[in-house]
Scaffold this motif. Structure first.
Motif, PDB file in Angstrom:
ATOM      1  N   ARG A  70     -22.316 -20.689   7.571  1.00 22.40           N
ATOM      2  CA  ARG A  70     -23.690 -21.172   7.461  1.00 22.40           C
ATOM      3  C   ARG A  70     -23.854 -22.107   6.269  1.00 22.40           C
ATOM      4  O   ARG A  70     -24.567 -23.111   6.355  1.00 22.40           O
ATOM      5  CB  ARG A  70     -24.642 -19.986   7.389  1.00 22.40           C
ATOM      6  N   GLU A  71     -23.204 -21.784   5.156  1.00 20.28           N
ATOM      7  CA  GLU A  71     -23.244 -22.682   4.005  1.00 20.28           C
ATOM      8  C   GLU A  71     -22.568 -24.003   4.325  1.00 20.28           C
ATOM      9  O   GLU A  71     -22.978 -25.061   3.846  1.00 20.28           O
ATOM     10  CB  GLU A  71     -22.560 -22.020   2.798  1.00 20.28           C
ATOM     11  N   PHE A  72     -21.536 -23.963   5.142  1.00 24.23           N
ATOM     12  CA  PHE A  72     -20.865 -25.191   5.562  1.00 24.23           C
ATOM     13  C   PHE A  72     -21.760 -26.053   6.461  1.00 24.23           C
ATOM     14  O   PHE A  72     -21.494 -27.241   6.638  1.00 24.23           O
ATOM     15  CB  PHE A  72     -19.586 -24.863   6.339  1.00 24.23           C
ATOM     16  N   GLY A  73     -22.773 -25.438   7.043  1.00 28.17           N
ATOM     17  CA  GLY A  73     -23.627 -26.164   7.977  1.00 28.17           C
ATOM     18  C   GLY A  73     -23.125 -26.108   9.397  1.00 28.17           C
ATOM     19  O   GLY A  73     -23.386 -27.026  10.195  1.00 28.17           O
ATOM     20  N   VAL A  74     -22.424 -25.031   9.738  1.00 29.69           N
ATOM     21  CA  VAL A  74     -21.963 -24.842  11.115  1.00 29.69           C
ATOM     22  C   VAL A  74     -23.135 -24.259  11.908  1.00 29.69           C
ATOM     23  O   VAL A  74     -23.561 -23.131  11.670  1.00 29.69           O
ATOM     24  CB  VAL A  74     -20.732 -23.922  11.176  1.00 29.69           C
ATOM     25  N   LEU A  75     -23.640 -25.031  12.842  1.00 33.16           N
ATOM     26  CA  LEU A  75     -24.844 -24.650  13.585  1.00 33.16           C
ATOM     27  C   LEU A  75     -24.565 -23.593  14.641  1.00 33.16           C
ATOM     28  O   LEU A  75     -25.439 -22.788  14.967  1.00 33.16           O
ATOM     29  CB  LEU A  75     -25.440 -25.883  14.263  1.00 33.16           C
ATOM     30  N   ALA A  76     -23.378 -23.640  15.225  1.00 35.83           N
ATOM     31  CA  ALA A  76     -22.996 -22.680  16.259  1.00 35.83           C
ATOM     32  C   ALA A  76     -21.487 -22.501  16.191  1.00 35.83           C
ATOM     33  O   ALA A  76     -20.744 -23.434  15.867  1.00 35.83           O
ATOM     34  CB  ALA A  76     -23.412 -23.167  17.641  1.00 35.83           C
ATOM     35  N   PHE A  77     -21.048 -21.298  16.507  1.00 38.14           N
ATOM     36  CA  PHE A  77     -19.632 -20.966  16.438  1.00 38.14           C
ATOM     37  C   PHE A  77     -19.351 -19.874  17.445  1.00 38.14           C
ATOM     38  O   PHE A  77     -20.263 -19.382  18.125  1.00 38.14           O
ATOM     39  CB  PHE A  77     -19.238 -20.530  15.017  1.00 38.14           C
ATOM     40  N   THR A  78     -18.102 -19.489  17.576  1.00 42.52           N
ATOM     41  CA  THR A  78     -17.712 -18.505  18.580  1.00 42.52           C
ATOM     42  C   THR A  78     -17.127 -17.264  17.924  1.00 42.52           C
ATOM     43  O   THR A  78     -16.891 -17.223  16.719  1.00 42.52           O
ATOM     44  CB  THR A  78     -16.672 -19.111  19.534  1.00 42.52           C
ATOM     45  N   ALA A  79     -16.894 -16.256  18.746  1.00 40.40           N
ATOM     46  CA  ALA A  79     -16.236 -15.022  18.290  1.00 40.40           C
ATOM     47  C   ALA A  79     -14.998 -14.826  19.158  1.00 40.40           C
ATOM     48  O   ALA A  79     -14.932 -13.894  19.965  1.00 40.40           O
ATOM     49  CB  ALA A  79     -17.178 -13.825  18.394  1.00 40.40           C
ATOM     50  N   MET A  80     -14.024 -15.717  18.996  1.00 37.78           N
ATOM     51  CA  MET A  80     -12.821 -15.651  19.821  1.00 37.78           C
ATOM     52  C   MET A  80     -12.107 -14.317  19.619  1.00 37.78           C
ATOM     53  O   MET A  80     -11.693 -13.978  18.497  1.00 37.78           O
ATOM     54  CB  MET A  80     -11.872 -16.787  19.458  1.00 37.78           C
ATOM     55  N   LEU A  81     -11.953 -13.572  20.670  1.00 42.08           N
ATOM     56  CA  LEU A  81     -11.251 -12.284  20.645  1.00 42.08           C
ATOM     57  C   LEU A  81     -10.508 -12.139  21.956  1.00 42.08           C
ATOM     58  O   LEU A  81     -10.869 -12.768  22.951  1.00 42.08           O
ATOM     59  CB  LEU A  81     -12.214 -11.123  20.370  1.00 42.08           C
ATOM     60  N   TYR A  82      -9.439 -11.367  21.952  1.00 38.15           N
ATOM     61  CA  TYR A  82      -8.553 -11.363  23.111  1.00 38.15           C
ATOM     62  C   TYR A  82      -7.746 -10.076  23.139  1.00 38.15           C
ATOM     63  O   TYR A  82      -7.362  -9.533  22.097  1.00 38.15           O
ATOM     64  CB  TYR A  82      -7.607 -12.580  23.059  1.00 38.15           C
ATOM     65  N   PRO A  83      -7.466  -9.570  24.334  1.00 43.62           N
ATOM     66  CA  PRO A  83      -6.645  -8.365  24.478  1.00 43.62           C
ATOM     67  C   PRO A  83      -5.168  -8.723  24.567  1.00 43.62           C
ATOM     68  O   PRO A  83      -4.804  -9.821  24.997  1.00 43.62           O
ATOM     69  CB  PRO A  83      -7.135  -7.773  25.795  1.00 43.62           C
ATOM     70  N   HIS A  84      -4.328  -7.776  24.165  1.00 46.13           N
ATOM     71  CA  HIS A  84      -2.885  -7.977  24.329  1.00 46.13           C
ATOM     72  C   HIS A  84      -2.279  -6.986  25.324  1.00 46.13           C
ATOM     73  O   HIS A  84      -1.081  -6.980  25.547  1.00 46.13           O
ATOM     74  CB  HIS A  84      -2.154  -7.867  22.981  1.00 46.13           C
ATOM     75  N   LYS A  85      -3.177  -6.175  25.925  1.00 47.68           N
ATOM     76  CA  LYS A  85      -2.710  -5.203  26.909  1.00 47.68           C
ATOM     77  C   LYS A  85      -3.887  -4.796  27.785  1.00 47.68           C
ATOM     78  O   LYS A  85      -5.052  -5.045  27.441  1.00 47.68           O
ATOM     79  CB  LYS A  85      -2.111  -3.984  26.209  1.00 47.68           C
ATOM     80  N   PRO A  86      -3.610  -4.159  28.927  1.00 47.92           N
ATOM     81  CA  PRO A  86      -4.711  -3.700  29.788  1.00 47.92           C
ATOM     82  C   PRO A  86      -5.599  -2.694  29.067  1.00 47.92           C
ATOM     83  O   PRO A  86      -5.176  -2.008  28.137  1.00 47.92           O
ATOM     84  CB  PRO A  86      -3.983  -3.049  30.970  1.00 47.92           C
ATOM     85  N   GLY A  87      -6.844  -2.626  29.491  1.00 45.42           N
ATOM     86  CA  GLY A  87      -7.759  -1.616  28.980  1.00 45.42           C
ATOM     87  C   GLY A  87      -8.508  -2.001  27.717  1.00 45.42           C
ATOM     88  O   GLY A  87      -9.305  -1.205  27.212  1.00 45.42           O
ATOM     89  N   MET A  88      -8.263  -3.178  27.195  1.00 43.79           N
ATOM     90  CA  MET A  88      -8.915  -3.610  25.956  1.00 43.79           C
ATOM     91  C   MET A  88     -10.128  -4.507  26.192  1.00 43.79           C
ATOM     92  O   MET A  88     -11.081  -4.488  25.408  1.00 43.79           O
ATOM     93  CB  MET A  88      -7.929  -4.374  25.057  1.00 43.79           C
TER      94      MET A  88
END
Length: 301
Positions: A70-88
């Motif tokens: 927010r201090e950088f002035g990033v208006l929108a961003f993501t929450a990249m997350l990912y599973p490495h196995k089934p069930g996650m």
């Protein structure tokens, strides 16, 4: 670690000089604390998927990381997350929905894995407002053309929901990385709004070829062109002008906080390409603002 106030001055000066209202970063990582701790431990150990030592510049608590963006002035961003196995995946999606609900400047992010029930939980995530998905073929080690994912890709293509996909073979190749496996998905779902992470490094030219073939394909700049990446996977100089051909489909991404250099370095690397201010404005804000209909970020041209 850079002082937040000092670096923020430099970052804000970058986009202010371009006449932008701020930045939109489509490739940032927020995930459950215990998952992020494991990711950082993997980087600390220079695991086999990193290929080299990889210090984390922004090893901070979640709120501190949000404050930085927010201090950088990033208006929108993501929450990249990912599973490495089934069930996650379903569990990660539940966390991401809660995170997005309390973080209005985060583009609600979700993920998936080739497993029974994937179509159902992807549909549920979409119904709850997911705006972007992450698929990590290198970490997940799966074939994107797995039949269990065909309905998932179909849902995402039909809904027009972008999918940031680590499908290039960098930093080290995976069994299903490279343009071939994901190209098979695009052939079946040509309207899929695929965002190729890291500009597809090191197969830059191949992914630019795919972008020429599929008008809905985008690329993000995550770590590309930086000194760190140029040492191991330099962008071919003879491909540079092709970045103007897809100017409207290149998006700013950084991998914040998991980067081994200051955030501002990634911005300087883009400016250093010499492709002009119009290109920088498109990449750092306008393309993502249009793709995600980011409210309150329109500007007069």
């Amino acid at each position: 670690m850079p002082e937040i106030a000092d670096e923020a001055v430099e970052v804000r000066a970058f986009w202010q000089e371009l006449g932008l209202p701020g930045l939109i970063d489509v490739h940032t990582h927020f995930m459950p604390e215990r998952v992020l701790d494991k990711v950082w431990a993997y980087f600390d150990a220079a695991g086999p998927l990193t290929g080299r030592p990889w210090p984390i510049t922004y090893r901070e608590e979640e709120q501190q990381r949000l404050d930085r963006l927010r201090e950088f002035g990033v208006l929108a961003f993501t929450a990249m997350l990912y599973p490495h196995k089934p069930g996650m995946a379903a569990w990660l999606n539940a966390w991401a929905a809660e995170f997005a609900a309390r973080t209005p400047d985060c583009l609600h992010t979700a993920t998936f894995f080739p497993e029974e029930g994937a179509e159902g939980y992807v549909g549920e995530a979409l119904s709850k407002g997911a705006r972007v998905f992450k698929a990590h073929l290198q970490v997940g080690g799966y074939d994107p053309a797995d039949p269990q994912l065909d309905a998932v890709w179909g849902l995402l293509a039909e809904s027009g929901t972008p999918v940031v996909t680590h499908c290039g073979s960098g930093p080290v190749p995976g069994k299903h990385t490279g343009p071939g496996p994901i190209g098979a998905v695009l052939a079946r779902h040509p309207r899929l709004r695929l965002i190729v992470a890291h500009m597809g490094l090191p197969e830059y030219a191949d992914f630019l070829d795919l972008a020429a073939r599929y008008p809905y394909l985008h690329l993000d700049t995550t770590m590309a062109f930086t000194a760190f990446t140029e040492q191991m996977a330099p962008f071919p100089p003879d491909q540079l002008l092709r970045l103007l051909d897809v100017q409207d489909r290149i998006l700013l991404g950084t991998d914040f906080p998991n980067i081994p250099y200051p955030y501002v370095h990634a911005l300087r690397a883009l400016a250093g390409l010499g492709l002009g201010e119009e290109w920088l404005r498109a990449v750092c804000h306008d393309n993502a603002a249009r793709l995600f209909a980011v409210p309150g970020s329109a500007r007069d041209r």
